[in-house]
Enzyme design. Structure first.
Site, short mmCIF file in Angstrom:
data_model
loop_
_atom_site.label_atom_id
_atom_site.label_comp_id
_atom_site.label_asym_id
_atom_site.label_seq_id
_atom_site.Cartn_x
_atom_site.Cartn_y
_atom_site.Cartn_z
N GLU A 75 0.82 -1.21 0.00
CA GLU A 75 0.00 0.00 0.00
C GLU A 75 0.86 1.26 0.00
OE1 GLU A 75 -4.05 -1.64 2.15
OE2 GLU A 75 -2.49 -0.76 3.44
N GLU A 84 -5.96 -8.07 -0.85
CA GLU A 84 -6.61 -7.82 0.43
C GLU A 84 -8.07 -7.44 0.18
OE1 GLU A 84 -4.88 -5.08 3.23
OE2 GLU A 84 -2.83 -5.67 2.68
#
Length: 477
Positions: A177, A368
């Protein structure tokens, strides 16, 4: 012209995902020293302790003790039929200070054993190289990614693990991320701002160093691992305009581009033209060294890994804010909300797949997606989490629709197949797993594992390669 695809590919990578710092524990044994995650007593949404305070409870220090219990946990994942398992290699377990020449052999052996155990159970390892685990020494000594020296330290780390595990690991991602540098730079990159700094300039400069490191990692990876796939990884829960007011619409585009800027560079290989206006407005000057742009343009990501949990809406003039779950704006009245304020939006999942594939035309990998909820052990000793099964079914169905839309999707790893420590809040009561862990937010509990009802749901989806998903959706109605 390709024909319409109506089913998941035969080699689709079904699995689950964790991060070393959220499950392993064992934070200071066998040579490991502190990393960034070890100094947040209440998660990334709250301030860090720049030094660890003796006697204070830090949830990541023990986490769920995966370090000593991974064999049992992997057995549950094998029972579900996982085709892959995503985890990270904690940088400070391999290079405790981050800047050493020689690695910590005990750390290397641990991941040797873990990777072998994953493969022995029929799963392909999917490895995140840096998942909020920058060695604390690099933060304290160099100011973390402010200093270009971290490029060399990171590439040395990559070279070390590529040589050690590259014969067994095909799928890699560099920074977890990475676009969370714009939301939570302390967690994502170890950047703690000083008073009076131009924070945006610091953020973009450190991000540039990470872009160079990402591309050099790909360069080294391709030299050492013939068949490896090395991707970038982004937090891409989505945002809609709150209304059709043109101001809402255009500012929402600007908000979304604040994240897509990162993947634009790592996939397209150059800085997008729109960044110039952003930098001018914020008086940002980013220093490039000779050769940086050539490196970034030459070594591009093989795929885009991303997280998706929710959507939100944006109203013109609203500050750009967010955290681990993505941007956080004005609630959407058309969709439901979890106790943590995360709005559940399966259609947004399909929308995001289409948005990203239209933009990049490279394989996508949702690494995710999951539901954090309170779970209770019922009187019969079981966890009846139909809400988690419902979330899973609806999102897998949306993903199947995206495949029909023509999107190239590599795989899907559910976030937190076993309960773990929340990176955002430091809680374990925000439970994601198909497997329950007996532990509370204060660290009390036996760490006993208990299967939840949702485990059987995911097991069925994987066993049928998603072919029965329409039937499962119909049963929800």
């Amino acid at each position: 012209m390709e024909k319409l695809k109506t089913e998941f590919p035969k080699d689709f990578l079904w699995g689950g995902a964790v991060a070393a710092n959220q499950v392993e524990g064992a934070w200071n044994i066998e040579g490991k020293k502190a990393d960034l995650s070890d100094i947040f007593p209440n998660g990334a949404h709250m301030p860090a302790d720049r030094e660890i305070i003796p006697g204070k409870y830090y949830p990541n220090h023990e986490a769920i003790d995966f370090y000593h219990r991974y064999e049992e946990d992997l057995d549950y994942f094998q029972e579900m039929g996982f085709k892959c398992f995503r985890t990270s290699i904690n940088w400070s377990r391999i290079f405790p200070e981050g800047d050493e020449t020689e690695p910590n052999e005990a750390g290397l052996k641990f991941y040797d054993d873990l990777i072998n155990a994953i493969i022995a159970r029929g799963m392909a390892p999917v490895i995140t190289i840096s998942h909020y685990e920058t060695p604390l020494n690099l933060v304290d000594k160099y100011g973390s990614w402010r200093d270009r020296k971290l490029i060399d330290y990171f590439v040395h780390f990559c070279e070390t693990i590529f040589k050690r595990y590259g014969d067994r690991v095909k799928y890699w991602m560099t920074f977890n991320e990475i676009n969370n540098m714009r939301r939570m730079p302390a967690t994502a990159g170890g950047i703690f701002f000083e008073e009076g700094e131009n924070e945006l300039e610091v953020m973009y400069q450190t991000t540039h160093h990470m872009f160079v490191a990402h591309s050099l990692a790909i360069k080294v990876g391709r030299e050492l691992m013939l068949h490896a796939k090395i991707g970038c990884m982004m937090s891409l829960s989505n945002v809609y305009p709150n209304t059709c007011n043109p101001n809402d619409v255009f500012e929402t585009l600007e908000l979304r581009r604040a994240s897509l800027f990162y993947s634009d560079v790592m996939i397209r290989g150059k800085y997008p033209s729109y960044i110039n206006r952003i930098w001018e407005k914020a008086d940002v000057q980013v220093k490039f060294e000779p050769g940086d742009e050539e490196i970034i343009s030459t070594y591009l990501s093989d795929y885009l890994g991303f997280s998706y949990y929710r959507t939100t809406t944006h109203v013109y003039g609203e500050p750009f804010a967010g955290h681990t779950g993505g941007d956080q704006g004005t609630p959407n009245p058309y969709i439901g909300t979890t106790p943590w304020g995360w709005q559940v939006d399966p259609v947004g999942f399909r929308y995001t797949f289409n948005e990203l594939y239209d933009r990049y035309q490279i394989p996508l990998f949702c690494v995710e997606n999951g539901l954090g909820q309170f779970d209770e052990v019922a009187k019969d000793g079981k966890i009846h989490d139909d809400y988690r099964s419902s979330y899973l079914i609806q999102h897998v169905a949306a993903m199947k629709e995206a495949i029909k839309d023509g999107v190239d999707i590599m795989g899907y790893t559910w976030w937190g197949p076993i309960d773990l420590v929340s990176v955002g809040t430091g809680e374990i009561s925000k439970r994601y797993g198909f497997v329950y862990v007996d532990k509370d937010n204060e660290g009390n509990g036996t760490l006993k594992r208990i299967k939840k009802d949702s485990l059987a749901t995911y097991k069925n989806i994987i066993a049928t390669n998603g072919t029965t998903i329409d039937e499962l959706v119909a049963k929800l109605a």
